[in-house]
Write an enzyme that holds these catalytic residues in place. Structure first.
Site, PDB file in Angstrom:
ATOM      1  N   GLY A  10      12.814  75.835  67.137  1.00  0.00           N
ATOM      2  CA  GLY A  10      12.824  75.021  68.446  1.00  0.00           C
ATOM      3  C   GLY A  10      11.648  73.946  68.236  1.00  0.00           C
ATOM      4  O   GLY A  10      10.873  73.965  67.342  1.00  0.00           O
ATOM      5  N   SER A 104      12.703  79.668  59.743  1.00  0.00           N
ATOM      6  CA  SER A 104      12.794  78.301  59.204  1.00  0.00           C
ATOM      7  C   SER A 104      12.016  78.697  57.713  1.00  0.00           C
ATOM      8  O   SER A 104      12.573  78.160  56.703  1.00  0.00           O
ATOM      9  CB  SER A 104      12.079  77.283  59.770  1.00  0.00           C
ATOM     10  OG  SER A 104      12.473  77.277  61.159  1.00  0.00           O
ATOM     11  N   THR A 125       5.580  76.088  66.486  1.00  0.00           N
ATOM     12  CA  THR A 125       6.223  76.752  67.484  1.00  0.00           C
ATOM     13  C   THR A 125       5.361  77.272  68.697  1.00  0.00           C
ATOM     14  O   THR A 125       4.236  77.523  68.382  1.00  0.00           O
ATOM     15  CB  THR A 125       6.954  77.904  66.997  1.00  0.00           C
ATOM     16  OG1 THR A 125       7.247  78.776  67.997  1.00  0.00           O
ATOM     17  CG2 THR A 125       5.768  78.847  65.975  1.00  0.00           C
ATOM     18  N   ASP A 127       5.642  79.544  70.314  1.00  0.00           N
ATOM     19  CA  ASP A 127       5.416  81.057  70.400  1.00  0.00           C
ATOM     20  C   ASP A 127       3.996  81.478  69.659  1.00  0.00           C
ATOM     21  O   ASP A 127       3.813  82.609  70.165  1.00  0.00           O
ATOM     22  CB  ASP A 127       6.512  81.662  69.687  1.00  0.00           C
ATOM     23  CG  ASP A 127       7.939  81.204  70.296  1.00  0.00           C
ATOM     24  OD1 ASP A 127       7.962  80.651  71.630  1.00  0.00           O
ATOM     25  OD2 ASP A 127       8.980  81.219  69.716  1.00  0.00           O
ATOM     26  N   ARG A 154      -0.445  77.699  92.371  1.00  0.00           N
ATOM     27  CA  ARG A 154      -1.445  78.362  93.299  1.00  0.00           C
ATOM     28  C   ARG A 154      -1.540  77.660  94.591  1.00  0.00           C
ATOM     29  O   ARG A 154      -1.852  78.457  95.635  1.00  0.00           O
ATOM     30  CB  ARG A 154      -3.136  78.277  92.549  1.00  0.00           C
ATOM     31  CG  ARG A 154      -4.156  78.882  93.012  1.00  0.00           C
ATOM     32  CD  ARG A 154      -5.162  78.663  92.324  1.00  0.00           C
ATOM     33  NE  ARG A 154      -5.144  78.895  90.986  1.00  0.00           N
ATOM     34  CZ  ARG A 154      -5.437  80.409  90.563  1.00  0.00           C
ATOM     35  NH1 ARG A 154      -5.801  81.241  91.426  1.00  0.00           N
ATOM     36  NH2 ARG A 154      -5.359  80.618  89.418  1.00  0.00           N
ATOM     37  N   ARG A 171       9.438  83.858  73.186  1.00  0.00           N
ATOM     38  CA  ARG A 171      10.412  84.968  72.643  1.00  0.00           C
ATOM     39  C   ARG A 171       9.665  86.232  72.549  1.00  0.00           C
ATOM     40  O   ARG A 171       9.506  86.853  73.570  1.00  0.00           O
ATOM     41  CB  ARG A 171      10.372  84.449  71.036  1.00  0.00           C
ATOM     42  CG  ARG A 171      11.744  84.999  70.362  1.00  0.00           C
ATOM     43  CD  ARG A 171      12.060  84.162  69.054  1.00  0.00           C
ATOM     44  NE  ARG A 171      12.414  82.930  69.413  1.00  0.00           N
ATOM     45  CZ  ARG A 171      13.772  82.475  69.483  1.00  0.00           C
ATOM     46  NH1 ARG A 171      14.694  83.149  69.505  1.00  0.00           N
ATOM     47  NH2 ARG A 171      13.798  81.496  69.320  1.00  0.00           N
ATOM     48  N   GLU A 222       8.224  86.049  78.536  1.00  0.00           N
ATOM     49  CA  GLU A 222      10.020  86.263  78.624  1.00  0.00           C
ATOM     50  C   GLU A 222      10.506  87.337  77.818  1.00  0.00           C
ATOM     51  O   GLU A 222      11.438  88.062  78.216  1.00  0.00           O
ATOM     52  CB  GLU A 222      10.493  85.059  78.165  1.00  0.00           C
ATOM     53  CG  GLU A 222      10.339  84.747  76.895  1.00  0.00           C
ATOM     54  CD  GLU A 222      11.289  83.658  76.145  1.00  0.00           C
ATOM     55  OE1 GLU A 222      12.133  83.287  76.799  1.00  0.00           O
ATOM     56  OE2 GLU A 222      10.941  82.966  75.026  1.00  0.00           O
ATOM     57  N   HIS A 249      12.150  75.444  79.570  1.00  0.00           N
ATOM     58  CA  HIS A 249      11.928  74.448  78.514  1.00  0.00           C
ATOM     59  C   HIS A 249      11.045  73.420  78.575  1.00  0.00           C
ATOM     60  O   HIS A 249      10.563  72.547  77.893  1.00  0.00           O
ATOM     61  CB  HIS A 249      13.124  73.854  77.951  1.00  0.00           C
ATOM     62  CG  HIS A 249      14.183  74.867  77.377  1.00  0.00           C
ATOM     63  ND1 HIS A 249      14.918  75.698  77.894  1.00  0.00           N
ATOM     64  CD2 HIS A 249      14.525  74.949  75.892  1.00  0.00           C
ATOM     65  CE1 HIS A 249      15.494  76.584  77.039  1.00  0.00           C
ATOM     66  NE2 HIS A 249      15.329  76.163  75.925  1.00  0.00           N
TER      67      HIS A 249
HETATM   68  O1  F6P Z   1      10.937  79.637  69.594  1.00  0.00           O
HETATM   69  C1  F6P Z   1      10.772  78.625  70.714  1.00  0.00           C
HETATM   70  C2  F6P Z   1      11.515  79.148  71.917  1.00  0.00           C
HETATM   71  O2  F6P Z   1      11.286  77.889  73.155  1.00  0.00           O
HETATM   72  C3  F6P Z   1      11.105  80.265  72.725  1.00  0.00           C
HETATM   73  O3  F6P Z   1      10.087  80.677  73.075  1.00  0.00           O
HETATM   74  C4  F6P Z   1      12.449  80.927  73.331  1.00  0.00           C
HETATM   75  O4  F6P Z   1      12.495  82.067  73.511  1.00  0.00           O
HETATM   76  C5  F6P Z   1      13.486  80.029  72.345  1.00  0.00           C
HETATM   77  O5  F6P Z   1      12.781  78.963  71.946  1.00  0.00           O
HETATM   78  C6  F6P Z   1      14.469  79.189  73.591  1.00  0.00           C
HETATM   79  O6  F6P Z   1      15.305  78.858  72.565  1.00  0.00           O
HETATM   80  P1  F6P Z   1      16.563  77.783  72.831  1.00  0.00           P
HETATM   81  O7  F6P Z   1      15.675  76.410  73.100  1.00  0.00           O
HETATM   82  O8  F6P Z   1      17.590  77.806  71.838  1.00  0.00           O
HETATM   83  O9  F6P Z   1      16.964  77.929  74.162  1.00  0.00           O
END
Ligand code: F6P
Length: 319
Positions: A10, A104, A125, A127, A154, A171, A222, A249
């Site tokens: 990502g 990676s 990342t 995450d 809010r 993730r 998520e 995203h």
């Molecule tokens: O690893 C970064 C991330 O944005 C995670 O938070 C998310 O679960 C995943 O990538 C989404 O992946 P993709 O961009 O392949 O939909």
């Protein structure tokens, strides 16, 4: 001497500032920088080009990555790794800075055991799930994007007497959700790391609603898959109209924050220094406000943990 940089997995804000620092510092040190485009996929397909200053002019403020990224399945296969190595050989490259996450770094570890390759991984990342590192590139920008979104939500939430359940990325990690919940004063936060005590939460929030609370902000990571379940729980137990928002995203894009830009510069400069002095297979991490190099083996198969102080703060909210 030659050196290459690639992104993998990502994308995140901070990659472009890192790429700029990579090119500028390589030339400063008298080494020739290369770009590997499109991550491992581009490495397999030979998308490798000499990097020039002009390639990185005017990119420091851009989110994403100008050299692109990918999630490669082919790199798991030996025949493609062999092809990737042949491509590197054509440019005399055996030192790589990789901006990515755990998957990676593992990919490069396998590769470097088979071929004469040194690398330094730079945690990149949103995450924030690199074992032993307090911070990864992109996290600060992402948290600021979430903060702005929550501030906006809010406004509408309080205008209506509604609850909002906001889903953050990450993730399997609840880091973005936890920090966002603490810094936005949320009432509920559901993450994979800690169980919510729904009975005590119900009692507390019912009391607060009776005493005049006019809205509820809930954050869900998520990785829990509980966004809809929580919305239903709030409507049923607390009897307050509820909406859900998945930030998705947008958390990965955007103009890199000052902190991410500065960290990109330090991470990359130190990675190049390391590659110039030894044949290394390591990841540079940021722990307790200082940089350290970890051998890749030290990180393999380790589960990332979240700062105990943050978890304690979270517990006060959901226990
Ligand atoms: O690893 C970064 C991330 O944005 C995670 O938070 C998310 O679960 C995943 O990538 C989404 O992946 P993709 O961009 O392949 O939909």
């Amino acid at each position: 001497m030659t050196i290459a940089i690639m992104c993998s997995g990502g994308d995140c804000a901070g990659m472009n500032p890192a790429i700029k620092s990579f090119v500028d510092y390589s030339y400063e040190k008298g080494i020739t920088p290369y770009f590997i485009y499109e991550g491992f996929e581009g490495l397999i397909d030979g998308k490798i080009k000499k990097a020039k200053h002009e390639n990185v002019a005017g990119i420091i403020h851009l989110g994403g990555t100008i050299i692109k990224t990918s999630r490669s399945k082919r790199f798991y296969e030996k025949k493609y790794r062999e092809q990737a190595y042949d491509n590197l050989q054509k440019h005399n490259i055996n030192k790589i800075v990789v901006l990515g996450g755990n998957g990676s770094f593992e990919g490069l570890n396998v590769f470097s055991k088979e071929y004469d390759i040194s690398f330094v991984g730079v945690p990149s990342t949103i995450d924030n799930d690199i074992y032993s590192s307090d911070y990864s590139l992109g996290v600060d920008t992402s948290l600021n994007i979430i903060k702005s979104a929550l501030d906006d939500i809010r406004d509408t939430s309080s205008s209506f007497k509604r609850a909002f359940v906001v889903e953050t990325m990450g993730r399997d990690s609840g880091y973005l959700a936890i920090v966002s919940a603490i810094t936005s004063g949320a009432e509920i936060c559901v993450v994979p790391e800690i169980e919510v005590d729904f009975n005590s939460l119900e009692k507390r929030l019912k009391k607060e609603l009776k005493n005049g609370r006019s809205y509820i902000l809930a954050i869900v990571a998520e990785g829990t898959n509980k966004t809809d379940t929580l919305a239903k729980w709030i409507e049923e137990k607390l009897d307050i109209e509820t909406r859900t928002v998945s930030l998705g995203h947008i958390q990965r894009g955007g103009n890199p924050s000052v902190f991410d830009r500065l960290m990109a510069n330090e991470f990359v400069t130190l990675s190049i220094d390391k590659l110039l002095t030894e044949n290394t297979k390591s990841v540079i991490i940021y722990k307790n406000s200082s940089f350290q190099y970890k051998q890749i083996e030290e990180l393999s198969d380790k589960t990332p943990t979240i700062n105990p102080f943050l978890l304690k703060q979270l517990e006060k909210m959901i226990k």
